[in-house]
Design an enzyme around this catalytic site. Sequence first.
Site, PDB file in Angstrom:
ATOM      1  N   ASP A 140     -11.642   0.593   2.504  1.00 50.64           N
ATOM      2  CA  ASP A 140     -10.658   0.779   3.565  1.00 50.64           C
ATOM      3  C   ASP A 140     -11.368   0.954   4.915  1.00 50.64           C
ATOM      4  O   ASP A 140     -12.533   1.363   4.949  1.00 50.64           O
ATOM      5  CB  ASP A 140      -9.881   2.074   3.238  1.00 50.64           C
ATOM      6  CG  ASP A 140      -8.513   2.116   3.862  1.00 50.64           C
ATOM      7  OD1 ASP A 140      -8.169   1.202   4.622  1.00 50.64           O
ATOM      8  OD2 ASP A 140      -7.783   3.081   3.574  1.00 50.64           O
ATOM      9  N   GLU A 160       0.861  -1.195   0.000  1.00 52.55           N
ATOM     10  CA  GLU A 160       0.000   0.000   0.000  1.00 52.55           C
ATOM     11  C   GLU A 160       0.889   1.233   0.000  1.00 52.55           C
ATOM     12  O   GLU A 160       1.823   1.333   0.819  1.00 52.55           O
ATOM     13  CB  GLU A 160      -0.912   0.024   1.245  1.00 52.55           C
ATOM     14  CG  GLU A 160      -1.745   1.312   1.282  1.00 52.55           C
ATOM     15  CD  GLU A 160      -2.699   1.428   2.476  1.00 52.55           C
ATOM     16  OE1 GLU A 160      -2.722   0.525   3.333  1.00 52.55           O
ATOM     17  OE2 GLU A 160      -3.407   2.450   2.536  1.00 52.55           O
ATOM     18  N   ASN A 184      -4.500   5.328  -1.997  1.00 56.19           N
ATOM     19  CA  ASN A 184      -5.667   5.910  -1.322  1.00 56.19           C
ATOM     20  C   ASN A 184      -6.166   7.124  -2.098  1.00 56.19           C
ATOM     21  O   ASN A 184      -5.376   7.852  -2.692  1.00 56.19           O
ATOM     22  CB  ASN A 184      -5.277   6.366   0.089  1.00 56.19           C
ATOM     23  CG  ASN A 184      -4.886   5.195   0.966  1.00 56.19           C
ATOM     24  OD1 ASN A 184      -5.735   4.544   1.551  1.00 56.19           O
ATOM     25  ND2 ASN A 184      -3.594   4.893   1.025  1.00 56.19           N
ATOM     26  N   GLU A 214      -6.064  -5.092   8.786  1.00 54.83           N
ATOM     27  CA  GLU A 214      -5.056  -4.038   8.938  1.00 54.83           C
ATOM     28  C   GLU A 214      -4.547  -4.000  10.374  1.00 54.83           C
ATOM     29  O   GLU A 214      -5.234  -4.423  11.300  1.00 54.83           O
ATOM     30  CB  GLU A 214      -5.693  -2.684   8.652  1.00 54.83           C
ATOM     31  CG  GLU A 214      -6.082  -2.474   7.230  1.00 54.83           C
ATOM     32  CD  GLU A 214      -6.428  -1.004   7.000  1.00 54.83           C
ATOM     33  OE1 GLU A 214      -5.634  -0.335   6.335  1.00 54.83           O
ATOM     34  OE2 GLU A 214      -7.469  -0.544   7.494  1.00 54.83           O
ATOM     35  N   GLU A 265      -8.119   2.253  -2.820  1.00 59.17           N
ATOM     36  CA  GLU A 265      -8.766   2.109  -1.507  1.00 59.17           C
ATOM     37  C   GLU A 265      -9.668   3.309  -1.256  1.00 59.17           C
ATOM     38  O   GLU A 265      -9.212   4.451  -1.286  1.00 59.17           O
ATOM     39  CB  GLU A 265      -7.707   2.004  -0.410  1.00 59.17           C
ATOM     40  CG  GLU A 265      -6.864   0.757  -0.567  1.00 59.17           C
ATOM     41  CD  GLU A 265      -5.999   0.448   0.656  1.00 59.17           C
ATOM     42  OE1 GLU A 265      -6.103   1.160   1.675  1.00 59.17           O
ATOM     43  OE2 GLU A 265      -5.225  -0.522   0.574  1.00 59.17           O
TER      44      GLU A 265
HETATM   45  P1  C2E Z   1      -4.936   4.155   6.048  1.00 57.49           P
HETATM   46  O1  C2E Z   1      -5.134   4.125   4.578  1.00 57.49           O
HETATM   47  O2  C2E Z   1      -5.896   3.374   6.897  1.00 57.49           O
HETATM   48  O3  C2E Z   1      -3.460   3.664   6.267  1.00 57.49           O
HETATM   49  C1  C2E Z   1      -3.035   2.860   7.302  1.00 57.49           C
HETATM   50  C2  C2E Z   1      -2.372   3.671   8.372  1.00 57.49           C
HETATM   51  O4  C2E Z   1      -2.061   2.818   9.478  1.00 57.49           O
HETATM   52  C3  C2E Z   1      -1.045   4.256   7.932  1.00 57.49           C
HETATM   53  O5  C2E Z   1      -0.880   5.483   8.643  1.00 57.49           O
HETATM   54  C4  C2E Z   1      -0.042   3.220   8.431  1.00 57.49           C
HETATM   55  O6  C2E Z   1       1.234   3.739   8.615  1.00 57.49           O
HETATM   56  C5  C2E Z   1      -0.688   2.819   9.731  1.00 57.49           C
HETATM   57  N1  C2E Z   1      -0.339   1.434  10.150  1.00 57.49           N
HETATM   58  C6  C2E Z   1       0.024   0.404   9.366  1.00 57.49           C
HETATM   59  N2  C2E Z   1       0.232  -0.708  10.101  1.00 57.49           N
HETATM   60  C7  C2E Z   1      -0.021  -0.375  11.388  1.00 57.49           C
HETATM   61  C8  C2E Z   1       0.027  -1.110  12.624  1.00 57.49           C
HETATM   62  O7  C2E Z   1       0.337  -2.299  12.697  1.00 57.49           O
HETATM   63  N3  C2E Z   1      -0.322  -0.425  13.745  1.00 57.49           N
HETATM   64  C9  C2E Z   1      -0.671   0.901  13.710  1.00 57.49           C
HETATM   65  N4  C2E Z   1      -1.008   1.502  14.880  1.00 57.49           N
HETATM   66  N5  C2E Z   1      -0.734   1.630  12.565  1.00 57.49           N
HETATM   67  C10 C2E Z   1      -0.399   0.974  11.411  1.00 57.49           C
HETATM   68  P2  C2E Z   1      -0.436   6.779   7.867  1.00 57.49           P
HETATM   69  O8  C2E Z   1       0.559   6.450   6.831  1.00 57.49           O
HETATM   70  O9  C2E Z   1      -0.111   7.779   8.911  1.00 57.49           O
HETATM   71  O10 C2E Z   1      -1.741   7.203   7.083  1.00 57.49           O
HETATM   72  C11 C2E Z   1      -2.876   7.647   7.764  1.00 57.49           C
HETATM   73  C12 C2E Z   1      -4.015   7.820   6.788  1.00 57.49           C
HETATM   74  O11 C2E Z   1      -3.752   8.903   5.886  1.00 57.49           O
HETATM   75  C13 C2E Z   1      -4.227   6.619   5.891  1.00 57.49           C
HETATM   76  O12 C2E Z   1      -4.939   5.654   6.592  1.00 57.49           O
HETATM   77  C14 C2E Z   1      -4.985   7.234   4.725  1.00 57.49           C
HETATM   78  O13 C2E Z   1      -6.358   7.357   5.051  1.00 57.49           O
HETATM   79  C15 C2E Z   1      -4.393   8.625   4.648  1.00 57.49           C
HETATM   80  N6  C2E Z   1      -3.430   8.655   3.555  1.00 57.49           N
HETATM   81  C16 C2E Z   1      -2.147   8.242   3.554  1.00 57.49           C
HETATM   82  N7  C2E Z   1      -1.589   8.442   2.320  1.00 57.49           N
HETATM   83  C17 C2E Z   1      -2.574   8.982   1.542  1.00 57.49           C
HETATM   84  C18 C2E Z   1      -2.641   9.395   0.161  1.00 57.49           C
HETATM   85  O14 C2E Z   1      -1.700   9.279  -0.607  1.00 57.49           O
HETATM   86  N8  C2E Z   1      -3.842   9.921  -0.267  1.00 57.49           N
HETATM   87  C19 C2E Z   1      -4.934  10.025   0.556  1.00 57.49           C
HETATM   88  N9  C2E Z   1      -6.053  10.546   0.060  1.00 57.49           N
HETATM   89  N10 C2E Z   1      -4.892   9.631   1.835  1.00 57.49           N
HETATM   90  C20 C2E Z   1      -3.740   9.103   2.336  1.00 57.49           C
HETATM   91 CA    CA Z   2      -5.605   2.731   3.074  1.00 53.71          CA
HETATM   92 CA    CA Z   3      -7.022   1.607   6.668  1.00 57.86          CA
END
Ligand code: C2E
Ligand code: CA
Ligand code: CA
Length: 382
Positions: free
Chosen positions: A280, A160, A218, A336, A250
């Site tokens: 998602d 992802e 995403n 996830e 997603e």
């Molecule tokens: P998401 O799509 O649900 O992504 C998963 C988030 O959970 C990611 O945080 C990831 O680093 C984190 N994560 C993964 N494995 C674990 C785990 O085992 N434990 C915990 N506590 N967390 C875990 P991240 O990277 O901070 O992203 C947060 C949200 O920001 C994402 O949630 C997504 O909704 C959004 N996002 C990130 N990149 C993009 C993008 O390029 N475009 C858009 N529109 N939204 C994005």
């Molecule tokens: Ca996602």
């Molecule tokens: Ca997610």
Amino acid sequence: MAKNRGFGAIRLIAQHLGSVLPSGTFLCRRSGDEFIAVVTVSESLDDFKDKLQRCIKPLVIQLNVTGSAHFNATFSAGAALYPDDSGEVSDLLIFADTALLSAKESGRNQIRWLDSQMMFATSRKSKIDNKLALAISQGKIHPHYQPEVDLLTGKIIGFEALARWHDEELGNVSPSEFIALAEQSGAIASLTQSLFAQLVADSRVIKARFPGVRLAFNSSPQLLGGKWLLTMLKTLAFELEGALAGFVLEITESDLALSPEEISIQLQGIMDLGVKIAIDDFGKSYSSLSRLASMPIQKLKIDMSFTAGLAQEENVKIVAGILALAHSLELEVTAEGVENQAQRDTLLRLGCMQAQGYFYSRPLPLKDVMVLPRNLRPDQVA
Ligand code: C2E
Ligand code: CA
Ligand code: CA
């Protein structure tokens, strides 16, 4: 009538505030039921704070002379100090707003004064806002990649893409800080385009190293609402001669709240380009199951809050329910946020075959992805 009554109430509240605030206070209505007061501190700050606290006590407002129509008004207030917090009126208003939000979030019916934590959060947010457009145009926001694995073997079956931004002054800025700001300012379209172009470029080397992997990205609801995302993907598919197969979009359950016809057309168009659609954070918010069944989607990603709670029986039941639903709708499922062996074992026992989480790997920059083994934690194979 209701409108007149509303204005009557606002007028009574204004009169009340004018009568309880210290004389000489400048008072005006900002919008709705929000007022701005500029009050001069003429005693010690502690005495002054006590005095203001007394001014915002709850009040019963009579709407007619007989007293038969009345309502209770409570007040929340946020305050910032001139010149201590700032010498600029615009800053003071932003700071007072921040303190007001904090008063509302911590139970209402109180006054909150700007503190250093609120000031830090506000100034960080406005710095992020100011720097975001330039960071996007200079290509400073990059995708990192988190592996998705086959739970039984640990084989990497996908990645992802998650946006990452490191700023010299602000340090690491997380997507939860800048995605919402990008959505508000409209910069989300250029951000998504820039990230997707990088993802497509990286996909060649990732697929060469991990044959057959799928690459998920995403998107924000607003890009799906208009035809923007579909148009962008169509243009790319044309340039790449149809090479969008193997990508996964997603979307969240809230995207499904858009008009059913519109969303189906958009998703179908995206699927026709070879892109799979995943929901998602599934289970986190309300979903209409009948809509879910009629939507052109292929996959659910179980929200990480359920994985985190797998030690509790109710979460086990919820995950089992989601798996049964996915099975009857013929959807794939990824869990996830898998962080430990116990969660992995429970998921496998429930019949969940795919997962993502820190137990396997954090999101990594491309150079680190390229040196990952093809199977993660093969020692865990049952
Ligand atoms: P998401 O799509 O649900 O992504 C998963 C988030 O959970 C990611 O945080 C990831 O680093 C984190 N994560 C993964 N494995 C674990 C785990 O085992 N434990 C915990 N506590 N967390 C875990 P991240 O990277 O901070 O992203 C947060 C949200 O920001 C994402 O949630 C997504 O909704 C959004 N996002 C990130 N990149 C993009 C993008 O390029 N475009 C858009 N529109 N939204 C994005
Ligand atoms: Ca996602
Ligand atoms: Ca997610």
